[in-house]
Design an enzyme around this catalytic site. Structure first.
Site, PDB file in Angstrom:
ATOM      1  N   HIS A 188       7.026 -27.050   2.671  1.00 29.67           N
ATOM      2  CA  HIS A 188       6.249 -28.114   2.042  1.00 29.67           C
ATOM      3  C   HIS A 188       5.162 -27.546   1.137  1.00 29.67           C
ATOM      4  O   HIS A 188       4.230 -28.267   0.767  1.00 29.67           O
ATOM      5  CB  HIS A 188       5.642 -29.009   3.119  1.00 29.67           C
ATOM      6  N   GLU A 225       0.833  -1.197   0.000  1.00 32.32           N
ATOM      7  CA  GLU A 225       0.000   0.000   0.000  1.00 32.32           C
ATOM      8  C   GLU A 225       0.872   1.254   0.000  1.00 32.32           C
ATOM      9  O   GLU A 225       0.489   2.289  -0.540  1.00 32.32           O
ATOM     10  CB  GLU A 225      -0.937  -0.002   1.215  1.00 32.32           C
ATOM     11  N   LYS A 252     -13.267   2.030  -2.886  1.00 31.49           N
ATOM     12  CA  LYS A 252     -14.328   2.236  -1.892  1.00 31.49           C
ATOM     13  C   LYS A 252     -15.443   3.104  -2.470  1.00 31.49           C
ATOM     14  O   LYS A 252     -16.634   2.845  -2.245  1.00 31.49           O
ATOM     15  CB  LYS A 252     -13.743   2.877  -0.632  1.00 31.49           C
TER      16      LYS A 252
END
EC number: 5.3.1.9
Length: 556
Positions: free
Chosen positions: A395, A364, A521
Site C-alpha cells: 500500500h 557499505e 566522520k
C-alpha cells in the site's frame, strides 16, 4: 609496480552475458515457464532450512551457464577459499576477513597469523554466556539490589543495526523478562525517548565501540552516565557513583584504557578483533545485548544457522550454490539489465529492520568506485537496497514495482509457521494465511502480470484497459523457511553476507573497507568548532559557510 587487474568486462564471458541480455529482453517469464514445465523445480534450491525459488527471475539456461562461467573467470572459488582460510583479503587495511570464524563450532580450529582464532572466539563466547546467565538468573544486581530488566545497547552502524534488528526479529524468544533497547543517533531525541520510561536501578547499558572513541557512541554513553547518576542522585566521581557505574555499564571494546577511564570494570569488557568488520559483527560480542535478551542457548542456535550457510557457500558447487547464484543475479541485473535498486520484502513484522540491516551490509560493502588495485571500476557496482514488511509495502510502493518504468528485482521472504497468529474477522481463518496469500499473489502478479486481452475479456471499459494492464516480467526471488527461529535468522544473514562477497569478487572491489564513511566522520570533527561558535566560519567553501552561518544565527 604490480600490473593492473584484468578487466572482467573485456572478457568473452562478459560479452556472452551482454548477448544473452538482448535475448532475455525479447522474451517474457510467461514464455520461459510455458517452454519449460520443470522450470520451478529446476530453479528451486535448499540451503539449510531455507527454500529458495529463483524461477521468477529473468534468466534462462544460457544465462546461468554464462554467469557461472563469469564466476570462474573471476576466480570466485579461489577468492572464497582465501577468505575462509584467513588470508588478508582486506587489502587496504591489510586484514583478514573472518566473520565466518565467529560461528565455527568449538571443536574446530583456525590458525591465522599464528593464532587460533576459533579458540579466541569461544573464550569470548564463554564470558558472554556467563554474563547473560548472571543477568537472566537475577544473580547480577544493580546498585540498589534490583535485578536488571532492560538492557540498553549504545552503538552506531554495525554496533547498533545488527543487535537492534536481531533483537526485534527474535522477540518471541525473549523469555527471561529482559528487554532490549537501542540508542545510536547522536540526535538527543534518540537517547531521551529510549530511556524516558526506564527505571535506572533496573537498567544496564552496553557501550559498543571497538576503539571506545566513536563520536556518536561516546556522546550517548556520557549522556547515559549523566542520566543514570542524576536519576539516582549520585555525585559523579564519588566512590558510590563509581560503584554504581560498574554495576550498570559494560563495554564491547578492545580499548581497556578508555573503558576504564569511563568507569567500566574491564572485567566486564568483551572484545572482538580487527578481522571482524562492524557490519559483519552481530555474531561477535556486539551481539551481547541480543544474548542477554534471548539467552545463550538461542544465541548459539543463531550461530549454528550462520555456520550451516557458511558450509553450503564454501563447499557446494557453484551451479547449486544459493548465495553464489543470488550474487550473480545481482551482477546480472545491475550490469546487464540496468537495474539500480533491489527491494527486500519480508512478510514478517518481526523482520521490519532487516532491509535497513541489509542496506549497511550491502551498500557499505559494495558501494565502491575503484577496484582493489586502485584503478576505476569498469561496470556499475552495488545496488540500492530498500524495503518494508508486507503487506505495508503493498500500500506504499508496490505500484511502482508493478507498473513503473524502473526494473527493481525483489526478494520476498516468508515463513510457513508464524510466531504469532490470530483468527480472521469471521473467526474461521488465520491472519497468517491471509498474509501469505498476499505474499504468493504479489510474486505471481509481478512475474506474469495481466494482459489487455485478459482485462478486456472481463468487460472493462476500453478507455480504462491500458491503465489496468500489468506488464509482468518483474523479477523476484522467493525465500521461504519453516519459521523465524534464531537459526533461520542466522541463515538469512549469512546468505546475504555471501551474496555481497560474490558480487564484490566479480567486480574486483574490496567489500570490507568503508573509506567513504571515515572521511565524513573526520570532516564532522573539523567542522564542530565552527558549528558551536568556538571559531569563525571559514570552512573552505561558500555553501557550507553560508549554511553554518544560518544555523548559528537561528540556534536557540
Amino acid at each position: 609496480m604490480n600490473s593492473p587487474l584484468p578487466d572482467i568486462t573485456a572478457t568473452d564471458e562478459w560479452s556472452a552475458l551482454k548477448d544473452n541480455a538482448k535475448s532475455i529482453e525479447s522474451t517474457t517469464l510467461r514464455d520461459l515457464f510455458a517452454n519449460d514445465q520443470d522450470r520451478a523445480k529446476n530453479l528451486s534450491f535448499s540451503v539449510a532450512d531455507l527454500h529458495v525459488d529463483l524461477s521468477k527471475n529473468l534468466i534462462n539456461d544460457d544465462t546461468l551457464t554464462a554467469l557461472i562461467a563469469l564466476a570462474k573467470k573471476a576466480d570466485l572459488e579461489d577468492h572464497r577459499e582465501a577468505m575462509f582460510s584467513g588470508r588478508h583479503i582486506n587489502s587496504t587495511e591489510d586484514r583478514a576477513v573472518l566473520h565466518t570464524a565467529l560461528r565455527l563450532p568449538a571443536e574446530e580450529s583456525l590458525h591465522v597469523d599464528e593464532q587460533n582464532v576459533a579458540a579466541d572466539v569461544h573464550d569470548v563466547l564463554a564470558r558472554m554466556r556467563d554474563f547473560a546467565h548472571a543477568l537472566r538468573s537475577g544473580e547480577w544486581l544493580g546498585v540498589t539490589g534490583h535485578t536488571i530488566k532492560t538492557v540498553v545497547n549504545i552503538g552506531i552502524g554495525g554496533s547498533d543495526l545488527g543487535p537492534a534488528m536481531t533483537t526485534q526479529a527474535l522477540r518471541s524468544f525473549a523469555t527471561a523478562g529482559i528487554s532490549g533497547r537501542f540508542v545510536s543517533n547522536v540526535d538527543p531525541a534518540d537517547f531521551t525517548s529510549k530511556v524516558a520510561d526506564l527505571d535506572p536501578a533496573e537498567t544496564l547499558f552496553v557501550v559498543a565501540s571497538k576503539t571506545f572513541t566513536t563520536q556518536e557512541t561516546l556522546a550517548n554513553a556520557h549522556a547515559a552516565r549523566r542520566w543514570f547518576l542524576d536519576s539516582l542522585h549520585l555525585e559523579d566521581g564519588t566512590d558510590e557513583a563509581n560503584d554504581a557505574i560498574a554495576k550498570h555499564f559494560v563495554a564491547v571494546s578492545t580499548n581497556a584504557e578508555k573503558v576504564s577511564e569511563f568507569g567500566i570494570d574491564t572485567n566486564n569488557m568483551f572484545g572482538f578483533w580487527d578481522w571482524v568488520g562492524g557490519r559483519y559483527s552481530v555474531d561477535s560480542a556486539i551481539g551481547l545485548s541480543l544474548m542477554a535478551v534471548v539467552g545463550p542457548q538461542n544465541f548459539m542456535s543463531f550461530l549454528e544457522g550462520f555456520h550451516a550457510v557458511d558450509e553450503h557457500f564454501r563447499n557446494t558447487p557453484l551451479e547449486k550454490n544459493v548465495p553464489v547464484l543470488m550474487g550473480l543475479l545481482g551482477v546480472w541485473y545491475d550490469d546487464f539489465l540496468g537495474a539500480q535498486s533491489h527491494a527486500v520484502l519480508p512478510y514478517s513484522q518481526d523482520l521490519a529492520r532487516f532491509p535497513a540491516y541489509l542496506q549497511q551490509l550491502t551498500m557499505e560493502s559494495n558501494g565502491k568506485s575503484v577496484r582493489i588495485d586502485g584503478t576505476p571500476v569498469t561496470a556499475p557496482t552495488g545496488e540500492i537496497y530498500w524495503g518494508e514488511p508486507g503487506t505495508n509495502g503493498q500500500h506504499a510502493f508496490f505500484q511502482l514495482l508493478h507498473q513503473g518504468t524502473q526494473l527493481v528485482p525483489a526478494d520476498f521472504i516468508g515463513f510457513a509457521t508464524p510466531n504469532d497468529d490470530l483468527p480472521t474477522a469471521d473467526g474461521t481463518g488465520s491472519m497468517h494465511d491471509l498474509l501469505m496469500s498476499n505474499f504468493f499473489a504479489q510474486t505471481k502478479v509481478l512475474a506474469f502480470g495481466k494482459t489487455a486481452d485478459e482485462i478486456t475479456a472481463e468487460g472493462v471499459d476500453p478507455s480504462i484497459v491500458p491503465h489496468k494492464v500489468m506488464p509482468g516480467n518483474r523479477p523476484t526471488t522467493t525465500i521461504l523457511a519453516p519459521a523465524l527461529t534464531p537459526s533461520v535468522l542466522g541463515q538469512l544473514i549469512a546468505l546475504y553476507e555471501h551474496i555481497v562477497f560474490t558480487e564484490g569478487t566479480i567486480w574486483s572491489i574490496n567489500s570490507f573497507d568503508q573509506w567513504g564513511v571515515e572521511l565524513g566522520k573526520k570532516q564532522a570533527g573539523e567542522l564542530l568548532p565552527a558549528v558551536t561558535g568556538e571559531k569563525g566560519v571559514d570552512t573552505g567553501d561558500a555553501s557550507t559557510d553560508s549554511l553554518i552561518s544560518w544555523y548559528r544565527e537561528n540556534r536557540k
